[in-house]
Structure formats: structure tokens, C-alpha cells
Design a protein around this motif. Structure first.
Motif, PDB file in Angstrom:
ATOM      1  N   GLY A 155       0.603  -1.431  -0.034  1.00 56.66           N
ATOM      2  CA  GLY A 155      -0.136   0.002  -0.018  1.00 56.66           C
ATOM      3  C   GLY A 155       0.807   1.301   0.092  1.00 56.66           C
ATOM      4  O   GLY A 155       0.314   2.370  -0.317  1.00 56.66           O
ATOM      5  N   LEU A 156       1.995   1.135   0.288  1.00 53.91           N
ATOM      6  CA  LEU A 156       2.948   2.409   0.309  1.00 53.91           C
ATOM      7  C   LEU A 156       3.584   3.043  -0.985  1.00 53.91           C
ATOM      8  O   LEU A 156       3.950   4.224  -0.682  1.00 53.91           O
ATOM      9  N   PRO A 157       3.993   2.259  -2.011  1.00 56.70           N
ATOM     10  CA  PRO A 157       4.790   2.772  -2.693  1.00 56.70           C
ATOM     11  C   PRO A 157       4.047   4.118  -3.613  1.00 56.70           C
ATOM     12  O   PRO A 157       4.273   5.111  -3.420  1.00 56.70           O
ATOM     13  N   ASN A 158       3.140   3.441  -4.527  1.00 51.36           N
ATOM     14  CA  ASN A 158       2.227   4.391  -5.363  1.00 51.36           C
ATOM     15  C   ASN A 158       1.023   3.912  -5.658  1.00 51.36           C
ATOM     16  O   ASN A 158       0.971   2.647  -5.624  1.00 51.36           O
ATOM     17  N   ASN A 159       0.003   4.726  -5.883  1.00 47.40           N
ATOM     18  CA  ASN A 159      -1.226   4.016  -6.101  1.00 47.40           C
ATOM     19  C   ASN A 159      -1.223   2.973  -7.322  1.00 47.40           C
ATOM     20  O   ASN A 159      -1.850   2.234  -7.413  1.00 47.40           O
ATOM     21  N   GLU A 160      -0.379   3.454  -8.394  1.00 49.88           N
ATOM     22  CA  GLU A 160      -0.371   2.594  -9.657  1.00 49.88           C
ATOM     23  C   GLU A 160       0.063   1.216  -8.966  1.00 49.88           C
ATOM     24  O   GLU A 160      -0.464   0.173  -9.562  1.00 49.88           O
ATOM     25  N   ILE A 161       1.167   1.166  -8.451  1.00 48.54           N
ATOM     26  CA  ILE A 161       1.966  -0.325  -7.983  1.00 48.54           C
ATOM     27  C   ILE A 161       1.000  -0.810  -7.161  1.00 48.54           C
ATOM     28  O   ILE A 161       0.638  -1.920  -7.265  1.00 48.54           O
ATOM     29  N   ARG A 179      -4.207  -4.744   2.627  1.00 56.15           N
ATOM     30  CA  ARG A 179      -3.223  -3.855   1.945  1.00 56.15           C
ATOM     31  C   ARG A 179      -2.242  -3.556   3.122  1.00 56.15           C
ATOM     32  O   ARG A 179      -2.437  -3.025   4.138  1.00 56.15           O
ATOM     33  N   SER A 180      -0.973  -3.848   2.915  1.00 55.39           N
ATOM     34  CA  SER A 180       0.149  -3.808   3.784  1.00 55.39           C
ATOM     35  C   SER A 180       0.644  -2.329   3.709  1.00 55.39           C
ATOM     36  O   SER A 180       0.975  -1.914   2.628  1.00 55.39           O
ATOM     37  N   MET A 181       0.754  -1.649   4.915  1.00 59.97           N
ATOM     38  CA  MET A 181       1.509  -0.407   5.071  1.00 59.97           C
ATOM     39  C   MET A 181       2.868  -0.416   5.582  1.00 59.97           C
ATOM     40  O   MET A 181       3.500   0.438   5.919  1.00 59.97           O
ATOM     41  N   TYR A 187       8.601  -8.522  -0.433  1.00 56.67           N
ATOM     42  CA  TYR A 187       7.553  -7.963  -1.653  1.00 56.67           C
ATOM     43  C   TYR A 187       7.487  -6.478  -1.411  1.00 56.67           C
ATOM     44  O   TYR A 187       6.898  -5.639  -2.437  1.00 56.67           O
ATOM     45  N   ASN A 188       7.640  -5.938  -0.155  1.00 54.32           N
ATOM     46  CA  ASN A 188       7.631  -4.461   0.126  1.00 54.32           C
ATOM     47  C   ASN A 188       8.657  -3.744  -0.595  1.00 54.32           C
ATOM     48  O   ASN A 188       8.612  -2.778  -1.160  1.00 54.32           O
ATOM     49  N   CYS A 189       9.828  -4.488  -0.332  1.00 54.85           N
ATOM     50  CA  CYS A 189      11.045  -3.933  -1.196  1.00 54.85           C
ATOM     51  C   CYS A 189      11.115  -3.913  -2.552  1.00 54.85           C
ATOM     52  O   CYS A 189      11.414  -2.717  -3.223  1.00 54.85           O
ATOM     53  N   ALA A 190      10.343  -5.157  -2.832  1.00 58.15           N
ATOM     54  CA  ALA A 190      10.349  -4.913  -4.548  1.00 58.15           C
ATOM     55  C   ALA A 190       9.033  -3.600  -5.077  1.00 58.15           C
ATOM     56  O   ALA A 190       9.405  -3.122  -5.961  1.00 58.15           O
ATOM     57  N   ALA A 191       8.072  -3.692  -4.410  1.00 55.56           N
ATOM     58  CA  ALA A 191       7.192  -2.797  -4.507  1.00 55.56           C
ATOM     59  C   ALA A 191       7.535  -1.325  -4.536  1.00 55.56           C
ATOM     60  O   ALA A 191       7.364  -0.376  -5.495  1.00 55.56           O
ATOM     61  N   ILE A 192       8.445  -0.941  -3.544  1.00 53.24           N
ATOM     62  CA  ILE A 192       9.070  -0.011  -3.234  1.00 53.24           C
ATOM     63  C   ILE A 192      10.038   0.759  -4.470  1.00 53.24           C
ATOM     64  O   ILE A 192      10.136   1.629  -4.835  1.00 53.24           O
ATOM     65  N   SER A 193      10.517  -0.345  -5.063  1.00 57.73           N
ATOM     66  CA  SER A 193      11.501  -0.381  -6.259  1.00 57.73           C
ATOM     67  C   SER A 193      10.451  -0.267  -7.510  1.00 57.73           C
ATOM     68  O   SER A 193      11.142  -0.161  -8.673  1.00 57.73           O
TER      69      SER A 193
END
Length: 320
Positions: A155-161, A179-181, A187-193
Motif C-alpha cells: 500500500g505504500l509505494p504509489n497508487n499505480e503499483i 493492504r500492507s503499509m 515484496y514491499n522492498c520490490a514494490a518500493i522499487s
């Protein structure tokens, strides 16, 4: 992607499958990996299983899918690592990598000069995440966790991801999604990237049941179909996940013996007793009560509960 995949000394040409072991840099540890470079062009799906070595159904599912899926079935490239925490797997250890005692899932993006956990996280984040168009991390309840199947999306990267991840989560055959914050986890590391990602939870309590393995295999097939990568039909779903929000992770305030009458998947009401800690003479230390109405996502089924053990995780079911 190009017709031939090159990654950490491995080479897989279009229309070929490679099943081998990948060394973790500057160590003697090797991670089992399957790479299926499909006959036709398409996205790259990265799947990891066994980041926690005691979480078995996803590991077994990846092993079997890697054996059975052929390049003719795939458009694009499917990369699966199974299990990532190979040392924890053979040692039957909950959560941690035995060599350094670290929870690998808390070490991303890792450190090339660090301990084994940190080197492994660095290997994934630096060499495999950049290849992926979508990433799935397969977990289960660990050796001391009983859970109801559900999926986390970032849930943290951006709305598109976040939305791309959620759209894929919605096609899984399970009742709940969260939805993880959080900022930690592979997976959060990947999403942030910038990579849409999911963390799926199925099975647990140190079990490797056939029904959980098959359900996980269907999850992967559904994801492949959703991404336009898979030519075979998939099984019809019984469930579509609904959002669970305001998750409470109830931790034990002291060491004790955990007694409860609730199970994962149960619904609880605010004020309902969730369980109690007793001492080794059976005398109550603390009773725990639900702070809100909700559904139990996972629970500690073990009697022994050291201080800070997550006893119950539960959240509110979002109304449609």
C-alpha cells in the motif's frame, strides 16, 4: 526481455528450462532455482518460496510447478526460487537463517558485505527484482502459526503499483486480502522499487498438506493467466478476496502458556475473550480480549508462548 536470459552466470535461451542451484555470493550456500524461458515473448514473473524455511506448502508447490510447467506453456519467463532459506529449511527452523539468527524477510534490500541473510537479500533485490514485471512471495504460517489463507498487497509505494498488485490479488481463490503499509519484507522492498508484488499466505503449523500445495499451484496458474503468460486452463474459484483492514497483531506481554478456543478464519466480537496466558501450574497470568469485531487471520497454536509472541492477528472485514 531478450531471447536469452543471463543472470548471475546462468544462461537460459528462449524455449528452454533450467533447474539448478544458485550460489549465494562468497558463501557455500546454494539456492534451488527453476527458470522457464517461454517459447513466446511476454512478462517475467519472479516467485520466491521458503524465505522462511519452515513454511512448506509454497515450497512444495514451486518444486512441482517447476517440474511440470514447460516452456511451451509459457509466454515470457517464470523464475522460481524454492526454498530461498535452504539452511533454515533443512534445520527445520522457524523464521530465521541458522547461520546468523536473522529473519531474512526483515533484511531487504540486503548488504553485499553482510551476513548470509543480508547477502541473500542483496542477491534477490539487486539481481532478480530488476528482471521482474511482477513478484510473488509465497509464505505459510510458520511452525508455530495456524492461519486462514489470505494475501497481502503493498500500500505504500504509489497508487499505480498498489492497484496493479491488488488487481492480481483479486483473482486468487481465497476469502481475504490485506493492504500492507509495512516497509519491510521482500515484496514491499520490490514494490518500493517499482515492481507490483504480493505476499500470499497458505497453510501453516509445520504441515505440508496436499490440499494447500494444490491450492498454491492454482494460485500461481491464475496469476500466470492474469499476466497473459499461461496457455493452459485454470480451475474455477470458490472465493474472491475481500479487504481486511485495521489489523491488530496481539503480542504476549510476558512469557507463558497460551490457551485459546478460537481458530484462524473465526469471526470474533469486541470484548470476546481471545485466550489467556497461564503459568506452568495452570494459573492465569493474563486474559486477552478482542479490541474490535473482526476475522482471525492467524493464531499461535503452540502452548509455549515466549514474550512478544504474536498470539493472534485479526482485522475488520471491509463492507462491500
Amino acid at each position: 526481455m531478450s531471447d536469452t536470459l543471463h543472470i548471475r552466470g546462468l544462461e537460459v535461451e528462449r524455449g528452454n528450462k533450467l533447474r539448478t542451484c544458485l550460489p549465494v555470493l562468497d558463501t557455500t550456500i546454494e539456492i534451488p532455482i527453476t527458470i522457464i524461458n517461454g517459447r513466446n515473448d511476454g512478462p517475467t514473473l519472479l516467485i520466491t518460496a521458503g524465505i522462511h524455511g519452515g513454511e512448506y506448502p509454497g515450497i512444495a508447490a514451486a518444486m512441482e510447478l517447476g517440474r511440470d510447467i514447460t516452456p511451451e506453456d509459457i509466454s515470457g519467463c517464470l523464475i522460481m526460487m524454492h526454498p530461498v532459506n535452504i539452511q533454515g529449511f533443512w534445520a527445520r527452523r522457524a523464521f530465521v537463517v541458522p547461520e546468523d539468527g536473522k529473519n531474512l524477510n526483515r533484511e531487504f534490500p540486503g548488504d553485499v558485505n553482510g551476513t548470509l541473510s543480508q547477502k541473500t537479500a542483496w542477491l534477490l533485490s539487486q539481481h532478480f527484482f530488476p528482471l521482474a514485471d511482477f513478484y510473488v512471495d509465497m509464505h505459510s504460517g510458520d511452525i508455530h502459526e495456524e492461519l486462514h489463507p489470505y494475501v497481502y498487497y503493498p500500500g505504500l509505494p504509489n497508487n499505480e503499483i498498489s492497484e496493479k498488485s491488488r488487481e492480481v490479488a483479486k483473482i486468487l481463490d481465497m476469502e481475504f486480502m490485506v493492504r500492507s503499509m509495512a516497509t519491510t519484507g521482500a515484496y514491499n522492498c520490490a514494490a518500493i522499487s517499482g515492481i507490483p508484488s504480493l505476499l500470499i499466505e497458505r497453510g501453516g503449523a509445520g504441515l505440508c498438506l496436499r490440499e494447500d500445495i494444490e491450492a498454491y499451484k492454482n494460485d500461481v496458474r491464475n496469476i500466470l493467466r492474469k499476466l497473459g503468460m499461461f496457455s493452459r486452463p485454470v480451475q474455477p474459484r470458490r472465493h474472491s478476496p475481500r479487504d481486511v483492514v485495521d489489523i491488530i497483531y496481539l503480542e504476549s506481554m510476558e512469557t507463558g502458556c497460551w490457551l485459546h478456543h478460537i481458530h484462524s478464519g473465526d469471526y470474533v466480537e469486541k470484548g470476546q475473550e481471545l485466550g489467556r496466558l497461564v503459568n506452568v501450574f495452570g494459573e492465569t497470568i493474563t486474559s486477552y480480549y478482542a479490541e474490535q469485531d473482526g476475522v482471525i487471520l492467524y493464531i499461535c497454536p503452540a502452548l509455549a508462548a515466549p514474550k512478544d509472541t504474536v498470539l493472534v492477528a485479526y482485522g475488520k472485514l471491509m463492507l462491500d
